[in-house]
Design a protein around this motif. Structure first.
Motif, short mmCIF file in Angstrom:
data_model
loop_
_atom_site.label_atom_id
_atom_site.label_comp_id
_atom_site.label_asym_id
_atom_site.label_seq_id
_atom_site.Cartn_x
_atom_site.Cartn_y
_atom_site.Cartn_z
N VAL A 172 2.35 4.87 5.83
CA VAL A 172 2.22 3.87 4.77
C VAL A 172 1.88 4.57 3.44
CG1 VAL A 172 0.84 1.91 3.96
CG2 VAL A 172 1.61 2.00 6.35
N ASP A 173 0.94 5.52 3.50
CA ASP A 173 0.54 6.23 2.28
C ASP A 173 1.70 7.03 1.69
OD1 ASP A 173 -1.94 5.15 2.52
OD2 ASP A 173 -2.92 6.98 3.26
N HIS B 37 1.20 14.17 6.32
CA HIS B 37 1.17 14.32 7.78
C HIS B 37 1.57 12.98 8.43
CE1 HIS B 37 0.35 15.59 11.74
NE2 HIS B 37 -0.91 15.26 11.84
N ARG C 6 10.80 12.87 2.32
CA ARG C 6 10.51 13.99 3.23
C ARG C 6 9.28 14.76 2.75
NH1 ARG C 6 16.52 14.74 3.65
NH2 ARG C 6 16.97 13.84 5.69
N PHE D 19 6.20 12.61 3.36
CA PHE D 19 5.88 12.54 4.79
C PHE D 19 5.18 13.84 5.21
CE2 PHE D 19 7.92 9.14 7.53
CZ PHE D 19 8.05 8.22 6.51
N LYS D 20 5.66 14.96 4.72
CA LYS D 20 5.07 16.25 5.10
C LYS D 20 3.65 16.37 4.54
CE LYS D 20 5.76 21.19 5.27
NZ LYS D 20 6.69 22.30 5.27
N ARG D 21 3.48 16.09 3.26
CA ARG D 21 2.15 16.23 2.64
C ARG D 21 1.13 15.30 3.29
NH1 ARG D 21 5.16 16.40 -1.76
NH2 ARG D 21 4.78 14.21 -2.30
N ALA E 86 4.31 12.47 10.22
CA ALA E 86 5.06 12.61 11.48
C ALA E 86 4.21 13.39 12.46
CB ALA E 86 6.38 13.35 11.23
N GLN E 87 4.20 12.95 13.70
CA GLN E 87 3.57 13.78 14.73
C GLN E 87 4.65 14.20 15.73
OE1 GLN E 87 -0.35 12.71 16.19
NE2 GLN E 87 -0.95 11.89 14.21
N GLU F 273 14.74 12.99 -0.19
CA GLU F 273 14.00 14.25 -0.27
C GLU F 273 12.55 13.99 -0.69
OE1 GLU F 273 14.96 17.04 0.97
OE2 GLU F 273 16.94 16.21 1.41
N ASN G 239 -0.82 7.24 7.55
CA ASN G 239 -0.22 8.31 6.76
C ASN G 239 1.22 7.99 6.38
OD1 ASN G 239 -2.63 9.62 7.00
ND2 ASN G 239 -1.94 11.10 8.52
#
Lengths: 726, 147
Positions: free
Chosen positions: B138-139, B91, B84, B87-89, B93-94, B81, B136
């Protein structure tokens, strides 16, 4: 409460991050059949006979279609195959494993023909013809001309000639193409991994003689496209035709190896140029020929033409003549790849600027400074009008913000420690946006809104960006807006996501729809309030009374006031022109010739930035694709037309280990487009700008060891670097 | 052949052909987040955790995984979680097609206790992404790993 301009995380991510986003292979229907294709091992061959008798005896096989089946099953047109991987037949089975067993049992008699792989060989009068009906391999030849290029060349102090070759790229979206189609005797429904569901619907309806109203095309989640999914492919017609014929659901999903040959390739343009300049560095005339290695079918219309028409780039060049020639070869058909003609134009003109600067002994920044267009709007020599911008200011600010001169000094310092670092930059103007786009907006009775867009996002985050744009226009919280896309049942027609046009064309359509919906609701509110209301923040007010949107919509649904609650807006969106400066630094290992990208920085004037988080995502991802074009990727064919890079194990899509550190900046004083959104598009800018910046950086690094070396092709492989150093 | 697979804590007993790839069996069991992006074990979109290690399931026969404990990108616990959210914050995933492979690999890296950006980059380099340029992702992983 403005949403536009804020870095809002995507609403799409909830599905994606929980594995719930459904791509075409995730579409499951009861009784699903699986289709597969027999593909030619030859680059060029007559198809003498296709024999299904053994295949049809295999367990689980339901049907087979070949060149003899006629109608929509137009395999091997003209009785021959024209590239390795072209489909000659189709088998349908109950199970994927049984399908592949059966495909191996289809016997095809081929008569191999001489193949032509190289554009210069294809241009010779005795070359084998890819399409005999044309009488030549030249499928397109057009001259773009302006001013008096011959006189300008004659009067020029220096004339510089050269050639630059851009390789074939395999777009390599992470999801291969695929189609599911089903026919229940009434409606034919197609799910396709596509950028153009509206075109899929039109083409399938036409091929099967069905009215549009009985054909529905759905774009599920699409795992990337980059232009490789913006044509309607034969497989989409064939799978739909099989479902229609068999009255059953049929699924085809390409394997990666299949996709590498059966999805269009990109780039593959060559420029021969002759350029005249004055001693003080002004480019007086640009002339030449752009050749497109079009592959076996001319599907990639306009690629060489875009490259020709945009060749002057951001420079004030008054005289020009560029010929755009498309040449058929026995390779996978060429079509759009992220940028589609503009990356090539930019790489060409940036290389030309460096070439002229070298001949004149002039600094690379200075020569650009002397040629940049000073006043916008500006009509370039081939008749394309750049809309807004301040190129000289953005150029100087960009170089400063990106630290170009500091990086050059740093590279000098590092050189003393034995590190070979090259620094490069690029300047670009590009053309985005065309055509029309459609938005359908519905007011729901609880005060929420549903937008159906004809855009076809496949990673861009347009559901988020559109909700931001709409929330501002409707003055409601973003959470009250739900965006749907990719279904011809929602919207009658549209174009889709390509050419960096989405938020400009589709966002503007959404704004127009919102304005119209507000007018409609205002009419109803006037009836309810008895006076002409003013709208603000979801509330209509006049004469000391007010009603909310929710109350108005409810009243309309109950027949107490009249208004259209669903409105459609179609917006025609003319071209607009982003501008920017990018900087790259690379490190070179002289022992191996290996080049490592270290950092990449961009400064773009793309007008209004709706969502800087998503826009930066486009810039970063786009940059790596352009970097990969400069350094890694190339579709290689042997002299017989065998694709020697037939899958991801042989074709070098960069991994995290190759990616540089990126910094993304947007212009301090952006120049909006005239469209309602004020946007210009960010989808391709970094792909356009990054290849020339990296090429210059590599050349800069090589010149630290061997002055005067000029790079005249991409990709620049370690072997190329190694040879250039010797 | 009858095999058992424990996927995200749920036990499945399935009868599979010996030639069937694990990725296809997992997808047929409904774990659609396990995606097929290539046929050479290069892209990593099918990466899941098998007995704690990231494995490309297009390169494994289902029968080889008999008795294995498998975690996919559908799995939910505190670390997943957190990933997730990050990843959202960020960005990260495209188009989302590689995201499952990125999440499962990132989960492994965080659980293993990656120590540096270089380790994150190296760890993620078995999964291809064509959209994001990787930074993004990696970050996001660095943030969850506390780097």
């Amino acid at each position: 409460m403005k949403y536009v301009g804020r870095p809002i995380p995507r609403v799409e991510d909830e599905l994606i991050l929980r594995g719930k986003a459904a791509y075409v292979d995730d579409v499951e229907l009861p009784g699903m059949l699986y289709a597969g294709f027999v593909r030619s091992p030859y680059a060029h061959a007559r198809v003498l006979k296709v024999d299904f008798s053994d295949a049809l005896k295999m367990p689980g096989v339901v049907a087979a279609f070949g060149p003899g089946d006629g109608g929509p099953f137009n395999f091997a047109p003209g009785g021959k195959v024209r590239y390795q991987g072209e489909a000659v037949a189709m088998v349908v089975a109950r199970d994927r494993y049984l399908l592949y067993d059966a495909l191996e049992k289809v016997a095809v008699d081929y008569e191999p023909l001489p193949a032509v792989l190289d554009i210069y060989e294809a241009l010779r009068p005795d070359a084998p013809l890819v399409d005999e009906s044309l009488g030549s391999n030249v499928v397109h030849d057009k001259v773009y001309e302006g001013g008096d290029p011959d006189r300008a060349l004659k009067e020029a102090d220096v004339v510089v000639e050269g050639r630059f070759v851009i390789q074939r790229i395999i777009p390599s979206a992470m999801e291969p193409r695929g189609v599911v189609a089903t026919y229940d005797g009434d409606v034919l429904t197609i799910w396709s991994s596509t950028q153009v569901p509206f075109d899929v619907r039109k083409e399938v309806a036409k091929a099967l003689g069905l009215p549009l109203s009985r054909v529905r095309a759905i774009q599920p989640f699409v795992g990337g496209a980059f232009g490789s999914k913006l044509l309607v492919y034969p497989e989409e017609i064939w799978v739909a035709a099989a479902a229609y014929r068999l009255k059953a659901p049929v699924k085809w999903v390409a394997t990666r190896s299949e996709d590498f040959k059966a999805a269009t390739h990109g780039r593959a343009l060559t420029l021969e140029y002759r350029v005249g300049a004055s001693r003080d560095g002004r480019i007086l005339a640009v002339t030449g020929t752009v050749y497109a290695d079009a592959g076996a079918y001319y599907w990639g219309e306009g690629l060489a033409d875009t490259a020709a028409q945009m060749l002057p780039g951001p420079y004030d060049i008054r005289h020009g003549r560029v010929r755009a020639v498309a040449v058929l070869t026995n390779k996978t058909p060429l079509s759009a790849y992220r940028g589609a003609g503009r990356p090539e134009a930019t790489l060409f003109i940036e290389r030309i600027m460096d070439h002229v600067a070298d001949v004149l002994g002039m600094d690379r920044v200075e020569i650009r400074r002397r040629n940049l267009i000073r006043q916008l709007p500006y009509r370039n020599v081939f008749g394309i009008t750049y809309d807004t911008g301040d190129y000289p200011t953005a150029f100087e600010r960009g170089l400063e913000r990106l630290g170009y001169r500091d990086l050059k000094r740093w590279a000098d310092e590092e050189a003393k420690r034995g590190r070979i670092i090259g620094v490069g930059f690029s300047v670009y103007v590009e053309i985005t946006t065309f055509g029309y786009e459609t938005a359908v907006l519905r007011a729901e009775r609880d005060g929420s809104f549903t937008l159906y867009t004809a855009l076809t996002p496949h990673g861009q985050g347009l559901a988020t960006a559109l909700a931001q744009v709409l929330a501002d226009e409707l003055e409601v919280p973003m959470e009250r807006i739900k965006v749907f896309w990719g279904d011809t049942a929602y919207v009658g027609d549209g174009i889709g996501t390509m050419g960096s046009r989405s938020i400009t064309a589709g966002g503007s359509a959404a704004i127009l729809a919102a304005r119209r919906l507000k007018e409609e609701l205002a009419k109803a509110a006037e009836k309810l309030l008895g006076c002409r209301p003013v709208y603000s923040g979801g509330i209509f007010q006049c004469g000391g009374n007010s009603v909310t949107i929710e109350e108005v919509v409810k009243a309309v649904y109950r027949g107490k006031a009249e208004a259209q609650l669903t409105v459609e807006a179609i917006y025609r969106a003319d071209a607009t022109f982003p501008f920017g400066v990018h900087v790259a630094a690379v490190e070179l290992d002289p022992e191996t010739g290996f080049v490592r990208p270290l950092l990449y920085r961009s400064y773009d004037d793309v007008g209004v930035v709706v969502n800087p988080l998503l826009a930066a995502g486009q810039a970063i991802g786009g940059a790596l694709q352009g970097i990969a074009q400069a350094l890694y990727e190339e579709a290689v064919y042997d002299e017989s037309g065998n694709l020697l890079t037939p899958n991801l194990a042989f074709y070098y899509v960069p991994t995290a280990a190759e990616a540089p550190r990126y910094e993304v900046y947007f212009a301090d004083e952006p120049h909006p487009s005239k469209h309602p959104t004020g946007t210009k598009g960010i989808g391709e800018a970094a792909t356009i700008a990054s290849t020339p910046a990296v090429v210059m950086a590599v050349e800069d690094a090589i010149r630290r060891l061997k002055p005067g070396v000029r790079i005249d092709k991409t990709p620049i492989t370690p072997e190329d670097v190694w040879r250039l150093l010797r | 052949m009858k095999i058992t697979l424990k996927v995200n804590g749920v036990l499945h007993e399935v009868d599979v052909e010996p030639r069937k790839l694990l990725v296809h069996v997992l997808r047929e069991l409904g774990y659609k987040s396990v995606r097929v992006g290539c046929d050479t074990a290069t892209c990593g979109a099918c990466t899941v955790l098998i007995d704690g290690r990231p494995v490309k399931t297009c390169n494994v026969l289902a029968v080889q995984a008999d008795g294995a404990e498998i975690y996919t990108a559908d799995y939910s616990d505190e670390v997943m979680e957190k990933l997730r959210g990050a990843f959202k914050r960020h960005h990260a995933a495209q188009c989302g097609f590689c995201t499952s492979g990125m999440l499962t690999t990132a989960y492994y890296l965080v659980r293993r206790g990656v120590k540096s950006e270089e380790e994150v980059v190296e760890g993620l380099s078995g999964v291809l992404c064509r959209c994001t340029g990787y930074q993004n992702i990696v970050d996001a992983v660095k943030e969850v790993a506390g780097l």
